[in-house]
Design a protein around this motif. Structure first.
Motif, PDB file in Angstrom:
ATOM      1  N   TYR A 204       9.475   1.669   5.314  1.00  0.00           N
ATOM      2  CA  TYR A 204       8.520   0.572   5.504  1.00  0.00           C
ATOM      3  C   TYR A 204       7.577   0.536   4.310  1.00  0.00           C
ATOM      4  N   GLU A 205       7.364  -0.658   3.735  1.00  0.00           N
ATOM      5  CA  GLU A 205       6.426  -0.778   2.613  1.00  0.00           C
ATOM      6  C   GLU A 205       5.029  -0.351   3.072  1.00  0.00           C
ATOM      7  N   GLU A 206       4.282   0.216   2.145  1.00  0.00           N
ATOM      8  CA  GLU A 206       2.935   0.696   2.446  1.00  0.00           C
ATOM      9  C   GLU A 206       2.077  -0.405   3.077  1.00  0.00           C
ATOM     10  N   GLU A 207       2.120  -1.608   2.485  1.00  0.00           N
ATOM     11  CA  GLU A 207       1.254  -2.690   2.991  1.00  0.00           C
ATOM     12  C   GLU A 207       1.685  -3.139   4.392  1.00  0.00           C
ATOM     13  N   LEU A 208       2.965  -3.015   4.685  1.00  0.00           N
ATOM     14  CA  LEU A 208       3.425  -3.357   6.033  1.00  0.00           C
ATOM     15  C   LEU A 208       2.847  -2.359   7.049  1.00  0.00           C
ATOM     16  N   LEU A 209       2.879  -1.078   6.706  1.00  0.00           N
ATOM     17  CA  LEU A 209       2.324  -0.077   7.630  1.00  0.00           C
ATOM     18  C   LEU A 209       0.816  -0.302   7.818  1.00  0.00           C
ATOM     19  N   ILE A 210       0.130  -0.670   6.734  1.00  0.00           N
ATOM     20  CA  ILE A 210      -1.312  -0.950   6.855  1.00  0.00           C
ATOM     21  C   ILE A 210      -1.528  -2.141   7.798  1.00  0.00           C
ATOM     22  N   SER A 211      -0.691  -3.172   7.670  1.00  0.00           N
ATOM     23  CA  SER A 211      -0.895  -4.345   8.534  1.00  0.00           C
ATOM     24  C   SER A 211      -0.599  -3.987   9.993  1.00  0.00           C
ATOM     25  N   LEU A 212       0.363  -3.102  10.235  1.00  0.00           N
ATOM     26  CA  LEU A 212       0.649  -2.692  11.623  1.00  0.00           C
ATOM     27  C   LEU A 212      -0.502  -1.843  12.182  1.00  0.00           C
ATOM     28  N   LEU A 213      -1.098  -1.015  11.323  1.00  0.00           N
ATOM     29  CA  LEU A 213      -2.257  -0.220  11.774  1.00  0.00           C
ATOM     30  C   LEU A 213      -3.380  -1.152  12.205  1.00  0.00           C
ATOM     31  N   LYS A 214      -3.627  -2.188  11.399  1.00  0.00           N
ATOM     32  CA  LYS A 214      -4.721  -3.137  11.713  1.00  0.00           C
ATOM     33  C   LYS A 214      -4.399  -3.889  13.002  1.00  0.00           C
ATOM     34  N   LYS A 215      -3.145  -4.256  13.162  1.00  0.00           N
ATOM     35  CA  LYS A 215      -2.721  -4.963  14.373  1.00  0.00           C
ATOM     36  C   LYS A 215      -2.954  -4.091  15.614  1.00  0.00           C
ATOM     37  N   ALA A 216      -2.780  -2.775  15.428  1.00  0.00           N
ATOM     38  CA  ALA A 216      -2.974  -1.847  16.560  1.00  0.00           C
ATOM     39  C   ALA A 216      -4.464  -1.628  16.840  1.00  0.00           C
ATOM     40  N   GLY A 217      -5.346  -2.091  15.954  1.00  0.00           N
ATOM     41  CA  GLY A 217      -6.784  -2.002  16.219  1.00  0.00           C
ATOM     42  C   GLY A 217      -7.572  -1.148  15.242  1.00  0.00           C
ATOM     43  N   THR A 221      -8.562   1.603   6.942  1.00  0.00           N
ATOM     44  CA  THR A 221      -7.248   2.190   6.671  1.00  0.00           C
ATOM     45  C   THR A 221      -7.133   2.433   5.163  1.00  0.00           C
ATOM     46  N   ALA A 222      -6.401   3.460   4.807  1.00  0.00           N
ATOM     47  CA  ALA A 222      -6.226   3.759   3.382  1.00  0.00           C
ATOM     48  C   ALA A 222      -4.937   4.541   3.214  1.00  0.00           C
ATOM     49  N   TYR A 223      -4.401   4.510   1.994  1.00  0.00           N
ATOM     50  CA  TYR A 223      -3.269   5.400   1.724  1.00  0.00           C
ATOM     51  C   TYR A 223      -3.355   5.933   0.304  1.00  0.00           C
ATOM     52  N   THR A 224      -2.706   7.077   0.131  1.00  0.00           N
ATOM     53  CA  THR A 224      -2.684   7.722  -1.167  1.00  0.00           C
ATOM     54  C   THR A 224      -1.328   8.413  -1.302  1.00  0.00           C
ATOM     55  N   TYR A 225      -0.956   8.735  -2.531  1.00  0.00           N
ATOM     56  CA  TYR A 225       0.336   9.406  -2.745  1.00  0.00           C
ATOM     57  C   TYR A 225       0.115  10.909  -2.902  1.00  0.00           C
ATOM     58  N   GLY A 226       1.123  11.676  -2.547  1.00  0.00           N
ATOM     59  CA  GLY A 226       1.023  13.129  -2.687  1.00  0.00           C
ATOM     60  C   GLY A 226       0.560  13.526  -4.082  1.00  0.00           C
ATOM     61  N   ALA A 227       1.061  12.780  -5.112  1.00  0.00           N
ATOM     62  CA  ALA A 227       0.695  13.104  -6.500  1.00  0.00           C
ATOM     63  C   ALA A 227      -0.816  12.981  -6.713  1.00  0.00           C
ATOM     64  N   ASP A 228      -1.447  12.002  -6.043  1.00  0.00           N
ATOM     65  CA  ASP A 228      -2.886  11.760  -6.249  1.00  0.00           C
ATOM     66  C   ASP A 228      -3.735  12.880  -5.659  1.00  0.00           C
ATOM     67  N   ILE A 229      -3.193  13.587  -4.663  1.00  0.00           N
ATOM     68  CA  ILE A 229      -3.988  14.657  -4.049  1.00  0.00           C
ATOM     69  C   ILE A 229      -3.386  16.036  -4.370  1.00  0.00           C
ATOM     70  N   GLY A 230      -2.468  16.052  -5.333  1.00  0.00           N
ATOM     71  CA  GLY A 230      -1.943  17.330  -5.832  1.00  0.00           C
ATOM     72  C   GLY A 230      -1.029  18.069  -4.869  1.00  0.00           C
ATOM     73  N   ILE A 231      -0.267  17.296  -4.052  1.00  0.00           N
ATOM     74  CA  ILE A 231       0.642  17.960  -3.115  1.00  0.00           C
ATOM     75  C   ILE A 231       2.056  17.982  -3.703  1.00  0.00           C
ATOM     76  N   GLU A 232       2.365  19.055  -4.376  1.00  0.00           N
ATOM     77  CA  GLU A 232       3.727  19.220  -4.887  1.00  0.00           C
ATOM     78  C   GLU A 232       4.484  20.069  -3.886  1.00  0.00           C
ATOM     79  N   PRO A 233       5.733  19.784  -3.584  1.00  0.00           N
ATOM     80  CA  PRO A 233       6.608  18.773  -4.162  1.00  0.00           C
ATOM     81  C   PRO A 233       6.658  17.482  -3.337  1.00  0.00           C
ATOM     82  N   PHE A 234       5.545  17.074  -2.780  1.00  0.00           N
ATOM     83  CA  PHE A 234       5.515  15.835  -1.993  1.00  0.00           C
ATOM     84  C   PHE A 234       4.822  14.733  -2.781  1.00  0.00           C
ATOM     85  N   GLU A 235       5.026  14.704  -4.118  1.00  0.00           N
ATOM     86  CA  GLU A 235       4.312  13.761  -4.994  1.00  0.00           C
ATOM     87  C   GLU A 235       4.516  12.311  -4.575  1.00  0.00           C
TER      88      GLU A 235
END
Ligand SMILES: C[S@@+](CC[C@H](N)C(=O)[O-])C[C@H]1O[C@@H](n2cnc3c(N)ncnc32)[C@H](O)[C@@H]1O
Length: 244
Positions: A204-217, A221-235
């Protein structure tokens, strides 16, 4: 409703033994950054699709009050072994009512991608929203497009004297579907018996999941990638945070 998590009963033994080896530690690291520093020391956390309970066990050891929920009874059998002091509940994430609320809810290791259509994802988000206290936080991770496309990089095999396990992943870009083909050979009474199983995940595209979160109430909402928070090997895994 199809009991999609039943597929996990078939491979719970292999999942527990081979699949999750280091993942709980990386997921714990992500939770440290995205969730735990925002919670009270003994906060009550619900881990939805908790699988074999390894993350629940790690959080319990750190003093959090954890409840794990999963649809597969065999995954939960391992969870009860792996995290003996944790409460585990067998329920479908699309349809549960525990009659209590939590300060935080997690849903980890791309469990959201195991829900194969948007309606199911929305049902799960709505249930999670209903089980959160006011200002409660929901954290989950999902596959990005690149981690879906590169799924074959995590092809895996294990050969032991009495068992062989092979996992092969492929991505269908038209259906946005990952297929894990799992094959096991088990030596039963000196005869090799073959087992085959498939596990599916939808991207599921990131923006689609964000829109479903908003629909649920959910409000923020925010998202980030593993690389941005230094989680290797989940970059290239995506981590979402949503506040009630
Ligand atoms: C990839 S595993 C993740 C397990 C765990 N979160 C971890 O970090 O190892 C996905 C889990 O989701 C569960 N699951 C899939 N669909 C479900 C549903 N509709 N309701 C409850 N559990 C479900 C499966 O049984 C499986 O244990």
């Amino acid at each position: 409703m199809a009991e999609i998590y039943k597929e996990y009963d078939c491979f719970a033994y292999f999942y527990n033994k081979y699949w999750t080896i280091n993942a709980p530690l990386y997921l714990e690291k992500a939770l440290d950054i995205l969730l735990l520093e925002k919670l009270e020391e003994n906060a009550h956390i619900l881990d939805v699709c908790c699988g074999t309970g390894n993350v629940a066990g790690l959080l319990h050891e750190r003093g959090y009050n954890i409840t794990g929920l999963d649809g597969s009874s065999l995954m939960l059998d391992y969870a009860k072994e792996n995290a003996k002091a944790v409460e585990f509940i067998q329920a479908d994430a699309r349809d549960f009512n525990l009659g209590r609320k939590f300060q935080a809810i997690t849903c980890l290791f791309d469990s959201i991608n195991h829900l194969l259509n948007q309606d199911d994802v929305l049902l799960v988000f709505k249930n999670i929203y209903e089980h959160l206290e006011e200002h409660g936080i929901f954290v989950f991770d999902a596959n990005s497009l690149s981690s879906s496309q590169d799924v074959d990089l995590s092809d895996f095999s294990a050969v032991e004297s009495n068992e062989v396990f092979i996992s092969q992943g492929s991505y269908n870009s038209i259906e946005k579907l990952i297929t894990y083909s799992l094959t096991a050979f088990i030596n039963e009474d000196s005869k090799w018996v073959r087992y085959d199983n498939k596990i599916y995940e939808r991207y599921y595209e990131e923006e689609l999941l964000i829109s479903l979160l908003k629909k649920a109430g959910f409000r923020n909402t925010a998202y980030t990638y593993g690389a941005d928070i230094g989680i290797e090997p989940f970059e290239d895994r995506v981590f979402f945070t949503a506040w009630r």
